[in-house]
Design a protein around this motif. Structure first.
Motif, PDB file in Angstrom:
ATOM      1  N   ILE A 200       0.837  -1.204   0.000  1.00 36.72           N
ATOM      2  CA  ILE A 200       0.000   0.000   0.000  1.00 36.72           C
ATOM      3  C   ILE A 200       0.871   1.254   0.000  1.00 36.72           C
ATOM      4  CG2 ILE A 200      -1.674   1.312   1.375  1.00 36.72           C
ATOM      5  CD1 ILE A 200      -2.835  -1.386   2.273  1.00 36.72           C
ATOM      6  N   ASP A 201       1.955   1.215   0.791  1.00 34.79           N
ATOM      7  CA  ASP A 201       2.870   2.362   0.823  1.00 34.79           C
ATOM      8  C   ASP A 201       3.502   2.615  -0.531  1.00 34.79           C
ATOM      9  OD1 ASP A 201       2.311   2.781   3.467  1.00 34.79           O
ATOM     10  OD2 ASP A 201       4.034   1.628   4.195  1.00 34.79           O
ATOM     11  N   ILE A 202       3.872   1.519  -1.226  1.00 30.45           N
ATOM     12  CA  ILE A 202       4.491   1.694  -2.546  1.00 30.45           C
ATOM     13  C   ILE A 202       3.498   2.335  -3.511  1.00 30.45           C
ATOM     14  CG2 ILE A 202       5.406   0.444  -4.543  1.00 30.45           C
ATOM     15  CD1 ILE A 202       6.583  -1.582  -2.542  1.00 30.45           C
ATOM     16  N   LEU A 203       2.270   1.839  -3.482  1.00 29.65           N
ATOM     17  CA  LEU A 203       1.258   2.440  -4.333  1.00 29.65           C
ATOM     18  C   LEU A 203       0.984   3.896  -3.956  1.00 29.65           C
ATOM     19  CD1 LEU A 203      -1.263  -0.559  -4.562  1.00 29.65           C
ATOM     20  CD2 LEU A 203       0.346   0.206  -6.305  1.00 29.65           C
ATOM     21  N   GLN A 204       0.961   4.151  -2.646  1.00 34.82           N
ATOM     22  CA  GLN A 204       0.715   5.522  -2.194  1.00 34.82           C
ATOM     23  C   GLN A 204       1.855   6.450  -2.606  1.00 34.82           C
ATOM     24  OE1 GLN A 204      -2.106   6.443  -0.738  1.00 34.82           O
ATOM     25  NE2 GLN A 204      -1.458   8.574  -0.718  1.00 34.82           N
ATOM     26  N   LYS A 205       3.106   5.950  -2.488  1.00 39.34           N
ATOM     27  CA  LYS A 205       4.248   6.766  -2.891  1.00 39.34           C
ATOM     28  C   LYS A 205       4.228   7.026  -4.391  1.00 39.34           C
ATOM     29  CE  LYS A 205       7.362   5.375   0.829  1.00 39.34           C
ATOM     30  NZ  LYS A 205       8.618   4.664   1.175  1.00 39.34           N
ATOM     31  N   THR A 206       3.856   5.981  -5.168  1.00 34.57           N
ATOM     32  CA  THR A 206       3.772   6.185  -6.618  1.00 34.57           C
ATOM     33  C   THR A 206       2.725   7.228  -6.957  1.00 34.57           C
ATOM     34  OG1 THR A 206       4.393   3.861  -6.906  1.00 34.57           O
ATOM     35  CG2 THR A 206       3.465   5.008  -8.821  1.00 34.57           C
ATOM     36  N   THR A 207       1.590   7.110  -6.264  1.00 39.34           N
ATOM     37  CA  THR A 207       0.534   8.103  -6.486  1.00 39.34           C
ATOM     38  C   THR A 207       1.003   9.499  -6.095  1.00 39.34           C
ATOM     39  OG1 THR A 207      -1.102   6.384  -6.020  1.00 39.34           O
ATOM     40  CG2 THR A 207      -1.868   8.671  -5.971  1.00 39.34           C
ATOM     41  N   ASN A 208       1.698   9.588  -4.995  1.00 35.42           N
ATOM     42  CA  ASN A 208       2.204  10.901  -4.550  1.00 35.42           C
ATOM     43  C   ASN A 208       3.205  11.473  -5.546  1.00 35.42           C
ATOM     44  OD1 ASN A 208       0.658  10.745  -2.235  1.00 35.42           O
ATOM     45  ND2 ASN A 208       2.299   9.837  -1.011  1.00 35.42           N
ATOM     46  N   ILE A 209       4.051  10.578  -6.105  1.00 30.78           N
ATOM     47  CA  ILE A 209       5.034  11.061  -7.087  1.00 30.78           C
ATOM     48  C   ILE A 209       4.328  11.624  -8.307  1.00 30.78           C
ATOM     49  CG2 ILE A 209       6.830  10.320  -8.682  1.00 30.78           C
ATOM     50  CD1 ILE A 209       7.742   8.343  -6.503  1.00 30.78           C
ATOM     51  N   TYR A 210       3.315  10.876  -8.782  1.00 21.59           N
ATOM     52  CA  TYR A 210       2.567  11.376  -9.939  1.00 21.59           C
ATOM     53  C   TYR A 210       1.844  12.679  -9.604  1.00 21.59           C
ATOM     54  CZ  TYR A 210       3.446   7.023 -12.462  1.00 21.59           C
ATOM     55  OH  TYR A 210       4.053   5.996 -13.117  1.00 21.59           O
ATOM     56  N   GLU A 211       1.289  12.750  -8.414  1.00 17.15           N
ATOM     57  CA  GLU A 211       0.600  13.981  -8.013  1.00 17.15           C
ATOM     58  C   GLU A 211       1.578  15.153  -7.918  1.00 17.15           C
ATOM     59  OE1 GLU A 211      -2.517  14.717  -7.574  1.00 17.15           O
ATOM     60  OE2 GLU A 211      -3.304  12.718  -7.992  1.00 17.15           O
ATOM     61  N   GLU A 212       2.754  14.881  -7.366  1.00 19.85           N
ATOM     62  CA  GLU A 212       3.751  15.948  -7.263  1.00 19.85           C
ATOM     63  C   GLU A 212       4.222  16.394  -8.641  1.00 19.85           C
ATOM     64  OE1 GLU A 212       6.870  14.569  -4.807  1.00 19.85           O
ATOM     65  OE2 GLU A 212       5.692  14.665  -2.934  1.00 19.85           O
ATOM     66  N   ASP A 213       4.437  15.414  -9.555  1.00 21.70           N
ATOM     67  CA  ASP A 213       4.827  15.794 -10.918  1.00 21.70           C
ATOM     68  C   ASP A 213       3.734  16.617 -11.590  1.00 21.70           C
ATOM     69  OD1 ASP A 213       7.150  14.445 -10.522  1.00 21.70           O
ATOM     70  OD2 ASP A 213       6.517  12.608 -11.543  1.00 21.70           O
ATOM     71  N   LYS A 214       2.491  16.185 -11.394  1.00 21.39           N
ATOM     72  CA  LYS A 214       1.381  16.932 -11.972  1.00 21.39           C
ATOM     73  C   LYS A 214       1.317  18.332 -11.403  1.00 21.39           C
ATOM     74  CE  LYS A 214      -3.676  16.759 -12.385  1.00 21.39           C
ATOM     75  NZ  LYS A 214      -4.893  15.968 -12.028  1.00 21.39           N
ATOM     76  N   ARG A 215       1.488  18.452 -10.067  1.00 22.96           N
ATOM     77  CA  ARG A 215       1.456  19.760  -9.424  1.00 22.96           C
ATOM     78  C   ARG A 215       2.623  20.624  -9.883  1.00 22.96           C
ATOM     79  NH1 ARG A 215       2.275  18.241  -4.610  1.00 22.96           N
ATOM     80  NH2 ARG A 215       0.150  17.546  -4.189  1.00 22.96           N
ATOM     81  N   ALA A 216       3.818  19.970 -10.041  1.00 24.20           N
ATOM     82  CA  ALA A 216       4.990  20.738 -10.480  1.00 24.20           C
ATOM     83  C   ALA A 216       4.817  21.236 -11.908  1.00 24.20           C
ATOM     84  CB  ALA A 216       6.245  19.884 -10.363  1.00 24.20           C
ATOM     85  N   LEU A 217       4.289  20.343 -12.795  1.00 25.10           N
ATOM     86  CA  LEU A 217       4.087  20.770 -14.180  1.00 25.10           C
ATOM     87  C   LEU A 217       3.044  21.872 -14.274  1.00 25.10           C
ATOM     88  CD1 LEU A 217       4.138  17.272 -15.955  1.00 25.10           C
ATOM     89  CD2 LEU A 217       5.918  19.038 -16.026  1.00 25.10           C
ATOM     90  N   ARG A 218       1.992  21.737 -13.471  1.00 25.73           N
ATOM     91  CA  ARG A 218       0.976  22.780 -13.491  1.00 25.73           C
ATOM     92  C   ARG A 218       1.540  24.091 -12.968  1.00 25.73           C
ATOM     93  NH1 ARG A 218      -4.386  21.088 -10.562  1.00 25.73           N
ATOM     94  NH2 ARG A 218      -4.326  19.612 -12.301  1.00 25.73           N
ATOM     95  N   HIS A 219       2.322  23.988 -11.908  1.00 26.35           N
ATOM     96  CA  HIS A 219       2.945  25.196 -11.359  1.00 26.35           C
ATOM     97  C   HIS A 219       3.899  25.823 -12.379  1.00 26.35           C
ATOM     98  CE1 HIS A 219       4.442  27.926  -8.330  1.00 26.35           C
ATOM     99  NE2 HIS A 219       5.674  27.538  -8.591  1.00 26.35           N
TER     100      HIS A 219
END
Length: 870
Positions: free
Chosen positions: A604-623
């Motif tokens: 679950i942690d691995i999936l959560q970290k992967t999701t967080n990485i994608y979310e951070e990349d999305k947030r960074a690209l949007r920013h």
């Protein structure tokens, strides 16, 4: 034999900060709001309590009209809102009581009041007689909870490095004796009557409260300190400096330092050990009297500094007997009893009364009050900036540096915002409409603060012996005293009745002075008293031996009981071992299930970290996209501004050069006109000279006795208006020429015959002459040198001295004959000259001319012109 060198200090590197236990749980800063009543009924109110957690601000009519309805009704939410009817006890129950409970359980806390000046911050923190505030109620709860379990004074001692040491019983006893010898009155007040009558009864006995779950097998001690931050300097309010009536010294400011755990503290601050609520409150009011307050337009007693009252609670486990603080014995070459500092826990509660923000336009502050207001507002602005940066780092994932060091207030409490304890804030609000704008800024800051999260402090357990040592020790003492009472022994630890009687009947020695050799009464009476004392002493020894034998028998009985209890304990241990085996089997099953649960959690942690990485990349690209769009908009606007600016510069430059060309054309025209005028003047002069030489022949004057120069034509006339110099008469002259004069060949130079030249006038020179002349040179307005001849007559005085009376001043200047501004001067009407006689005009103008015959002063004209001014 080797001995340790206690004076040698080895330079060791600084130890890194101990790793704090990680805790991912965070709590937001608790922000509460308290609304004070209006000062007068006729005042306009701008605050309305909507619910237990929401208030609404109404803009006054005047502000709404001036701002065209910009300010509207705005609602703000808090953790809890306290209305005007809220009592001090209700506020303490919700705000400060949880912090005091955490303090007793080894957790830190920070509570500060914030608001506009005159909003009731000091009343909320301190209170009034019968309505004690947060501070006195917190102190009362602390001592109600740990009162029976306090250590003796000086068992705990501050080490001047933000740490606490434990002294042995001998050192603590010496410290107490030293304190008692220095002070004749006891430190701890016996009752509330020792305080000021105004603050004697701050808390009603019915409102007293205490914490639950206090560790009874620990020993406690309370230390308090009180400082103020005034003009961004820290001053100790409890420091007792010697008073000098002749030259009093101002209080010295303190500095902030960092201890070995990287916590900030005030170096050299006075920390007083207190043993009761009354003593702690007495220390608080002693410092409160030194706090800086002043009368302003908005508040009669306005705080001009931020005050910080700190309460430190030190606790350590008791030893196996339950009597003294647990200590560790270190066996080395020298046996030394040392305290394990890991067993001493220190928790701290800071109660901060921030000075109110104010506008100088309303308070009309001047001088020092104005400077104080500026420093107060600056420190509050720094606190707001730190909160904003913390919020931005937590919400946006940035890592900006928080400017804690910009102010002493934020620098002192930075550890709390970094996760060293709970943080709570009470926002005090004055509903007066005059404070609407300042109140609105306070509300915005409070909403901002609620979004900041602080790491939840981790429990710090104290490792000691088994629980209940203090109760078992007390129970043993009670049982021992009961058995002694049954057997006729001491009651409640007192001496036996027989021993009391014997001690009371113990006779005193009579006087033994022999004054008469026939005295037969003194020695027999002394012998009788000594025999009686001897018998009583024997009886006391027998009673002591009986009590000792009785105590030994009781101890043997206790040993037997202990052996029986040990057998019972062995049986119980056998049963416990069976239960332990059963529990071990259950633990094995639990471990297997936990491993499986951990495997699933890792996935679950691995999936959560992967999701967080994608979310951070999305947030960074949007920013990044937003930042590029903003940068593009800024560049376009900058380009438009640059084009408009360049158009303005081009138009301005064009207009400037047009004006410059016009000016230069006008100047050139004027210059050409001047040159034409000069040429016309020269031609006119030449024509006049030629015409004069042809038509009017020169007639020599009767007084002219000097010969005419050979190059001078015969018909050259003498100007009729010209007259001889005053220095051409008879008599002898004193020619005073200062050393500063210059020898110039192009300026008319006086030449006096029969004159005495001196650089400094003297009485001897004046006595030989009857006239005096001073030559003075200076720079004229046109930049040429001007020579002035100051003349006078010498007279003899009655006293036999010489006196000079000035009669005339002649001015000699130099002018260029070809200059445009030159004006022709003549003694009368211009002479008519015809062309043909003298063709070289410049040669004729350079002819040397002599003055009238018989003159004693001659002037040579060298390309210049002479002017004479009386």
């Amino acid at each position: 034999m080797l001995r340790p060198n206690v004076n040698t200090r080895a330079k060791t590197p600084r130890r890194p900060a101990p790793k704090k236990p990680s805790n991912n749980q965070k709590d937001p800063v608790g922000v509460y709001c308290r609304v004070r009543p209006l000062g007068a009924e006729e005042e306009e109110c701008c605050v309305e309590v909507i619910s237990s957690s929401t208030i609404q601000l109404h803009a006054p009519d005047g502000i709404k009209a001036n701002r065209n309805g910009e300010f509207k009704e705005t609602q703000y939410s808090f953790k809890k809102v306290f209305g005007i009817k809220t009592s001090q006890m209700e506020l303490f129950e919700d705000v400060a009581k949880p912090l005091v409970d955490d303090l007793i359980h080894c957790k830190n806390g920070l509570l500060f009041t914030y608001g506009v000046t005159g909003s009731g911050k000091t009343f909320t923190m301190t209170g009034s007689p019968g309505q004690g505030g947060l501070l006195p109620r917190s102190l009362d709860m602390i001592f109600n909870s740990i009162g029976p379990y306090q250590a003796k004074r000086f068992v705990f001692k501050m080490d001047d490095k933000n740490g606490i040491e434990v002294q042995n019983q001998v050192d603590a006893l010496l410290e107490r004796q030293k304190r008692d010898s220095q002070q004749s009155v006891p430190r701890t007040p016996s009752s509330r009557q020792r305080l000021d009558p105004e603050f004697a009864d701050m808390i009603n006995p019915q409102e007293a409260c205490r914490a639950e779950g206090v560790d009874e097998d620990s020993s406690y001690s309370v230390f308090v300190s009180y400082v103020e931050i005034y003009n961004n300097y820290i001053y100790d309010l409890l420091e007792e400096a010697p008073f000098d009536p002749i030259k009093p010294k101002p209080p010295q400011s303190k500095i902030l330092r960092e201890d070995q755990n990287h916590n900030m503290y005030v170096a050299g601050c006075t920390e007083v050990e207190v043993k009761s609520t009354e003593e702690a409150f007495e220390v608080f009011w002693r410092g409160q009297k030194k706090r800086r307050i002043a009368n302003t337009q908005l508040n009669r007693e306005s705080s001009r500094s931020h005050s910080v009252f700190s309460v430190k609670l030190a606790q350590a486990p008791l030893d196996a007997d339950g009597d003294n603080v647990l200590q560790v014995l270190c066996s080395t070459l020298w046996s030394i009893i040392l305290q394990d500092k890991n067993q001493v826990s220190v928790s701290q509660l800071c109660l901060v009364d921030l000075a109110g923000s104010e506008r100088t336009s309303r308070t009309r502050a001047e001088g020092s009050r104005l400077r104080e207001a500026g420093n107060i507002n600056q420190s509050l602005m720094t606190l707001r900036t730190c909160i904003e940066v913390l919020r931005e780092n937590q919400l946006c994932g940035t890592n900006k540096m928080v400017p804690y060091r910009d102010s002493k207030v934020t620098h002192l409490f930075k550890n709390y915002f970094d996760g060293e304890g709970k943080v709570k804030m009470v926002v005090c609000v004055n509903p007066n409409a005059g404070d609407y704008e300042e109140t609105m800024l306070v509300m915005r800051f409070a909403e901002l603060t609620q979004e900041v999260e602080v790491a939840r402090p981790v429990d710090r357990p104290i490792c000691g012996f088994t629980a209940g040592r203090r109760q078992r020790n007390q129970a043993f003492k009670d049982e021992l005293s009961c058995r002694l009472e049954e057997r006729g022994g001491p009651i409640n630890g007192g001496a036996p009745s027989v021993l009391n009687q014997l001690l009371q009947s113990f006779p005193t020695l009579p006087p033994s002075d022999l004054t008469d050799p026939r005295d037969d009464h003194t020695l027999p009476r002394l012998v009788e008293v000594l025999e009686k004392r001897y018998r009583i002493r024997q009886m006391l020894t027998e009673e002591y031996n009986k009590a000792a034998d009785m105590l030994k028998s009781m101890l043997h009985e206790f040993d037997g009981n202990i052996v029986a209890k040990d057998n019972l304990v062995q049986d119980q241990r056998g049963k416990l071992s069976e239960q332990d085996r059963l529990i071990q089997n259950q633990k094995t099953d639990i471990d297997r299930l936990e491993k499986k649960a951990k495997t699933l959690e890792c996935k679950i942690d691995i999936l959560q970290k992967t999701t967080n990485i994608y979310e951070e990349d999305k947030r960074a690209l949007r920013h990044e996209l937003e930042s590029r769009e903003q940068r593009l908009q800024r560049e376009l606007s900058e380009k438009r501004r640059m084009e408009a600016r360049m158009q303005g510069v081009v138009s301005d430059t064009k207009l400037k050069w047009e004006k410059e060309c016009e000016r230069r054309v006008n100047a050139k025209q004027l210059e050409m006109q001047n040159k034409l005028w000069v040429k016309d003047e020269k031609l006119k002069q030449l024509k006049a000279i030629v015409t004069e030489s042809q038509d009017t022949p020169a007639k020599p004057t009767k007084r002219s006795a000097s010969p005419r120069p050979p190059s001078m034509p015969a018909g050259l006339p003498v100007r009729p208006r010209h007259r001889r110099s005053h220095s051409a008469g008879g008599g002898r002259w004193v020619d005073h020429q200062p050393p500063s004069n210059l020898e110039l060949d192009t300026v008319l130079q006086p030449n006096l015959s029969n004159a005495i030249k001196v650089s400094t006038p003297s009485e001897k020179a004046l006595s030989k002459c009857d006239k005096y002349m001073l030559t003075h040179q200076e720079v004229a307005s046109d930049g040429e040198i001007c020579t002035k001849l100051i003349k006078g007559e010498v007279f003899k005085t009655r006293a036999g001295g010489q006196s000079v009376q000035f009669t005339d001043i002649e001015t000699l200047t130099q002018e260029c004959p070809t200059a445009p501004s030159r004006k022709r001067r003549s003694s009368g009407k211009e002479d008519e000259r015809t062309e043909g006689d003298w063709t070289d005009v410049e040669t004729r103008c350079a002819v040397a001319m002599e003055m009238r015959a018989g003159s004693k002063m001659d002037y040579a004209l060298h390309g210049g012109q002479k002017r004479r001014k009386p």
